[in-house]
Scaffold this motif. Sequence first.
Motif, PDB file in Angstrom:
ATOM      1  N   LEU A 126      78.209 -66.135   4.186  1.00  0.00           N
ATOM      2  CA  LEU A 126      76.961 -65.403   4.486  1.00  0.00           C
ATOM      3  C   LEU A 126      76.079 -66.218   5.422  1.00  0.00           C
ATOM      4  CD1 LEU A 126      76.034 -64.031   0.929  1.00  0.00           C
ATOM      5  CD2 LEU A 126      76.850 -62.706   2.895  1.00  0.00           C
ATOM      6  N   ASP A 127      75.922 -67.511   5.109  1.00  0.00           N
ATOM      7  CA  ASP A 127      75.029 -68.364   5.905  1.00  0.00           C
ATOM      8  C   ASP A 127      75.539 -68.537   7.339  1.00  0.00           C
ATOM      9  OD1 ASP A 127      73.390 -68.594   3.765  1.00  0.00           O
ATOM     10  OD2 ASP A 127      73.841 -70.687   3.304  1.00  0.00           O
ATOM     11  N   ALA A 128      76.859 -68.472   7.498  1.00  0.00           N
ATOM     12  CA  ALA A 128      77.427 -68.611   8.849  1.00  0.00           C
ATOM     13  C   ALA A 128      77.242 -67.321   9.652  1.00  0.00           C
ATOM     14  CB  ALA A 128      78.907 -68.964   8.747  1.00  0.00           C
ATOM     15  N   GLY A 129      76.739 -66.290   9.029  1.00  0.00           N
ATOM     16  CA  GLY A 129      76.478 -65.023   9.740  1.00  0.00           C
ATOM     17  C   GLY A 129      77.731 -64.230  10.013  1.00  0.00           C
ATOM     18  N   GLU A 130      78.827 -64.527   9.300  1.00  0.00           N
ATOM     19  CA  GLU A 130      80.109 -63.863   9.599  1.00  0.00           C
ATOM     20  C   GLU A 130      80.049 -62.358   9.463  1.00  0.00           C
ATOM     21  OE1 GLU A 130      84.104 -64.963   8.465  1.00  0.00           O
ATOM     22  OE2 GLU A 130      83.374 -66.970   7.963  1.00  0.00           O
ATOM     23  N   ILE A 131      79.214 -61.864   8.547  1.00  0.00           N
ATOM     24  CA  ILE A 131      79.137 -60.394   8.412  1.00  0.00           C
ATOM     25  C   ILE A 131      77.780 -59.874   8.919  1.00  0.00           C
ATOM     26  CG2 ILE A 131      80.836 -60.308   6.529  1.00  0.00           C
ATOM     27  CD1 ILE A 131      78.348 -59.603   4.682  1.00  0.00           C
ATOM     28  N   GLY A 132      77.102 -60.673   9.720  1.00  0.00           N
ATOM     29  CA  GLY A 132      75.815 -60.239  10.279  1.00  0.00           C
ATOM     30  C   GLY A 132      74.724 -60.272   9.223  1.00  0.00           C
ATOM     31  N   ASP A 133      73.796 -59.322   9.323  1.00  0.00           N
ATOM     32  CA  ASP A 133      72.706 -59.252   8.339  1.00  0.00           C
ATOM     33  C   ASP A 133      73.156 -58.432   7.139  1.00  0.00           C
ATOM     34  OD1 ASP A 133      71.062 -60.649  10.069  1.00  0.00           O
ATOM     35  OD2 ASP A 133      70.391 -58.804  11.073  1.00  0.00           O
ATOM     36  N   VAL A 134      72.886 -58.941   5.957  1.00  0.00           N
ATOM     37  CA  VAL A 134      73.281 -58.197   4.753  1.00  0.00           C
ATOM     38  C   VAL A 134      72.360 -56.981   4.594  1.00  0.00           C
ATOM     39  CG1 VAL A 134      73.480 -58.281   2.237  1.00  0.00           C
ATOM     40  CG2 VAL A 134      74.167 -60.270   3.611  1.00  0.00           C
ATOM     41  N   VAL A 135      72.995 -55.828   4.401  1.00  0.00           N
ATOM     42  CA  VAL A 135      72.246 -54.580   4.227  1.00  0.00           C
ATOM     43  C   VAL A 135      72.212 -54.174   2.744  1.00  0.00           C
ATOM     44  CG1 VAL A 135      72.190 -52.124   4.829  1.00  0.00           C
ATOM     45  CG2 VAL A 135      72.781 -53.837   6.561  1.00  0.00           C
ATOM     46  N   SER A 136      73.375 -54.293   2.089  1.00  0.00           N
ATOM     47  CA  SER A 136      73.390 -53.955   0.662  1.00  0.00           C
ATOM     48  C   SER A 136      74.543 -54.646  -0.055  1.00  0.00           C
ATOM     49  CB  SER A 136      73.459 -52.441   0.456  1.00  0.00           C
ATOM     50  OG  SER A 136      74.710 -51.967   0.875  1.00  0.00           O
ATOM     51  N   ILE A 137      74.422 -54.675  -1.391  1.00  0.00           N
ATOM     52  CA  ILE A 137      75.420 -55.353  -2.232  1.00  0.00           C
ATOM     53  C   ILE A 137      75.766 -54.443  -3.403  1.00  0.00           C
ATOM     54  CG2 ILE A 137      75.843 -57.325  -3.775  1.00  0.00           C
ATOM     55  CD1 ILE A 137      73.897 -58.965  -2.063  1.00  0.00           C
ATOM     56  N   GLN A 138      77.063 -54.414  -3.711  1.00  0.00           N
ATOM     57  CA  GLN A 138      77.526 -53.691  -4.901  1.00  0.00           C
ATOM     58  C   GLN A 138      78.236 -54.731  -5.760  1.00  0.00           C
ATOM     59  OE1 GLN A 138      80.005 -50.304  -3.787  1.00  0.00           O
ATOM     60  NE2 GLN A 138      81.238 -50.713  -5.580  1.00  0.00           N
ATOM     61  N   HIS A 139      77.709 -54.976  -6.954  1.00  0.00           N
ATOM     62  CA  HIS A 139      78.220 -56.089  -7.768  1.00  0.00           C
ATOM     63  C   HIS A 139      78.496 -55.593  -9.172  1.00  0.00           C
ATOM     64  CE1 HIS A 139      78.501 -60.402  -8.821  1.00  0.00           C
ATOM     65  NE2 HIS A 139      77.827 -60.121  -9.917  1.00  0.00           N
ATOM     66  N   MET A 140      79.638 -56.015  -9.715  1.00  0.00           N
ATOM     67  CA  MET A 140      79.971 -55.585 -11.074  1.00  0.00           C
ATOM     68  C   MET A 140      80.330 -56.769 -11.929  1.00  0.00           C
ATOM     69  SD  MET A 140      82.302 -52.751 -12.639  1.00  0.00           S
ATOM     70  CE  MET A 140      82.681 -52.792 -14.377  1.00  0.00           C
ATOM     71  N   GLU A 141      79.822 -56.761 -13.163  1.00  0.00           N
ATOM     72  CA  GLU A 141      80.238 -57.765 -14.125  1.00  0.00           C
ATOM     73  C   GLU A 141      81.021 -57.096 -15.240  1.00  0.00           C
ATOM     74  OE1 GLU A 141      77.366 -60.303 -16.033  1.00  0.00           O
ATOM     75  OE2 GLU A 141      79.025 -61.464 -16.859  1.00  0.00           O
ATOM     76  N   PRO A 142      82.368 -57.169 -15.170  1.00  0.00           N
ATOM     77  CA  PRO A 142      83.165 -56.647 -16.275  1.00  0.00           C
ATOM     78  C   PRO A 142      83.136 -57.697 -17.387  1.00  0.00           C
ATOM     79  CG  PRO A 142      84.529 -57.168 -14.325  1.00  0.00           C
ATOM     80  CD  PRO A 142      83.205 -57.800 -14.128  1.00  0.00           C
ATOM     81  N   VAL A 143      82.683 -57.319 -18.579  1.00  0.00           N
ATOM     82  CA  VAL A 143      82.502 -58.314 -19.651  1.00  0.00           C
ATOM     83  C   VAL A 143      83.821 -58.592 -20.362  1.00  0.00           C
ATOM     84  CG1 VAL A 143      81.256 -58.792 -21.811  1.00  0.00           C
ATOM     85  CG2 VAL A 143      80.098 -57.613 -19.934  1.00  0.00           C
ATOM     86  N   ALA A 144      84.668 -57.583 -20.486  1.00  0.00           N
ATOM     87  CA  ALA A 144      85.934 -57.591 -21.239  1.00  0.00           C
ATOM     88  C   ALA A 144      85.657 -57.203 -22.693  1.00  0.00           C
ATOM     89  CB  ALA A 144      86.677 -58.919 -21.176  1.00  0.00           C
ATOM     90  N   TYR A 145      86.415 -56.233 -23.184  1.00  0.00           N
ATOM     91  CA  TYR A 145      86.128 -55.650 -24.508  1.00  0.00           C
ATOM     92  C   TYR A 145      86.174 -56.689 -25.621  1.00  0.00           C
ATOM     93  CZ  TYR A 145      91.170 -55.665 -25.428  1.00  0.00           C
ATOM     94  OH  TYR A 145      92.457 -56.064 -25.633  1.00  0.00           O
ATOM     95  N   MET A 146      87.093 -57.673 -25.520  1.00  0.00           N
ATOM     96  CA  MET A 146      87.187 -58.678 -26.590  1.00  0.00           C
ATOM     97  C   MET A 146      85.987 -59.617 -26.546  1.00  0.00           C
ATOM     98  SD  MET A 146      91.096 -59.869 -27.177  1.00  0.00           S
ATOM     99  CE  MET A 146      91.678 -59.905 -25.505  1.00  0.00           C
TER     100      MET A 146
END
Length: 411
Positions: A141-161
Motif C-alpha cells: 500500500l505504502d509503495a502506491g502499487e494499487i494507487g489510492d485506496v478507495v474501499s476495503i472489504q474485510h472478513m474475519e472468519p472466527v471458525a465454529y470451534m
Amino acid sequence: MAIRMVVIGAGDRGRTYASYAEAYPDELRIVGVAEPNEESRSYFAKRYALPEKFQWRSWEAAVAAMPETDVVAICTPDALHLEPALAFLDAGYHLLLEKPMARSWEACRQLAEKVRQTRRLVLVGHVLRYTNYFTHLKAVLDAGEIGDVVSIQHMEPVAYMHAAHSFCRGNWGNTVRSTPMILQKCCHDFDQFVWWLGRRCLRVSSFGGLTHFRPENRPAGAAARCLDCPKAIERACPFSARKIYLERTTYRYPFVDQSDSGMERLLKDSPYGRCVYACDNDAVDHQIVNLLFDGGVTVSHIMESYTYTGGRETKIFGTRGEIVGNGRTLRIYHFSDRTTTEWDSVLEAGLNGSGHGGGDFGIVRELIRQLEHGTEADHLAAFEMSLESHKIAFAAEKSRLAQGEVQVLEG
Ligand SMILES: NC(=O)c1ccc[n+]([C@@H]2O[C@H](COP(=O)([O-])OP(=O)(O)OC[C@H]3O[C@@H](n4cnc5c(N)ncnc54)[C@H](O)[C@@H]3O)[C@@H](O)[C@H]2O)c1
C-alpha cells in the motif's frame, strides 16, 4: 544485555510472550511472575527458574515489590487490565499490555492520559501489525502499487470451534464479565484499517447479534454437559466438547495440563465441558461494521462465527489495482499492464513459527526494539494508534445496540 520482563498473568498469553525468552535468551529474560493460580504459577516459575521472592499471587503484590525489570507484560483477563496498567505506569514501568486495554471508552481515555503524562512505552497486544503477512500488505500500500485506496472489504472468519471455545463456553462468552466480541476480537482488524490507511475513522454503523448458541436451540434430550449427553445427540453435534477437546488437540493450547486425562477432568468440572446451549453466554456470533474514513474511504468488516476455519480475508480496491489476501497469500492485480503478482507469507523468512502468523513473537521483538532504540514520540505513536482501534470498537458496539445508528467519532 537482555531486556528484563515481569509477567502478570501466567495464562495462555503470558506463557506465549514469555516463551520468546526461551527462543532468544540473549534478547529477553523473564525475571518475575504474578499469578493467583498455583498450578500456572509454579509451572511458569519452574520454566524460567524464578526464585520464590519473584513469584507473586497478584499484580498488587508484584507492583508493591517494585521489581527490578525493564518492562511488565500485563496478560490478565480483560476486566483486569486498567488497574494494573495505571499502577505499573505510576510506578514508572514500560508495559506490554494485552488488548483490550480497558473495558470502556472512558477508561481507555483515562489510561491514555496516564500514558501521555508518564511518557512510558505501552505496546498494546495488536500482534497482527508484526506479522510478515500484514507487514507486506502495508508495504504494498505504502509503495502506491494499487494507487489510492478507495474501499476495503474485510472478513474475519472466527471458525465454529473457536467460537464455541472462546465466545460461548470460555473467557469471552459472557460480556458482563469480559468485553463485547467486537472489541475483543476485532480491535485487531480496526487497528489494521487505521494502520493501512493512515487516516482517521469518522463514522461507524453496525448490526449483529447472537443467533445460535441459545437455550432454545438445545436439542431435546441433550444433557447440560457433553460427557453426560446421549450418544446419538452428542455424535450429531458439531460443537461437542468431546469432539473438540478429547478427539482433537487444537484447542488444548490454553491449558497447563494438555494430556487426555487433563482434558477428561476439564470436561467434567470446567465451563469447557458445558453444552453450548446451556452456558451463560451473551456474546454475539456475527456482526457487521461499516466504517467511513477521512477522504471518503469506506470499509466493510464482517465477523462471522460459523465458518470452517479461522483467519482473515481481505480485498483492497485502489485506483490503480486491487489486493486480494487470504491470510497467507497476497495477490496484487495491476490495472495499467494487467499483470498479477503473488506473494506467499509462508515462503518468507521470519517469525512465522510463533502464533498469530508470527505476530506473537513479532510484538515482543518490536517491544525490545522500541525499548532499545525508540524515542518517546515513537512510544506514544504506537499507543495512540491502538487507542484509535478501541474507539472504533466501542462505537461499533454502541451502534449495534442502537440497531445500527450511525456513530460520529470524536476527534
Ligand atoms: N493479543 C491477542 O491476540 C490476544 C489473544 C487472546 C487473548 N488476548 C487477551 O489476553 C488476555 C489474557 O488472555 P489469556 O487467553 O491468556 O487468558 P488466561 O485466562 O489464559 O490467562 C489469564 C491469567 O491471568 C491470571 N490472573 C487472574 N487474576 C490475576 C491477578 N489479580 N494478578 C495476576 N494474574 C491474574 C489468571 O489466573 C490467568 O492465569 C485477555 O485480556 C485476552 O483478551 C489477546
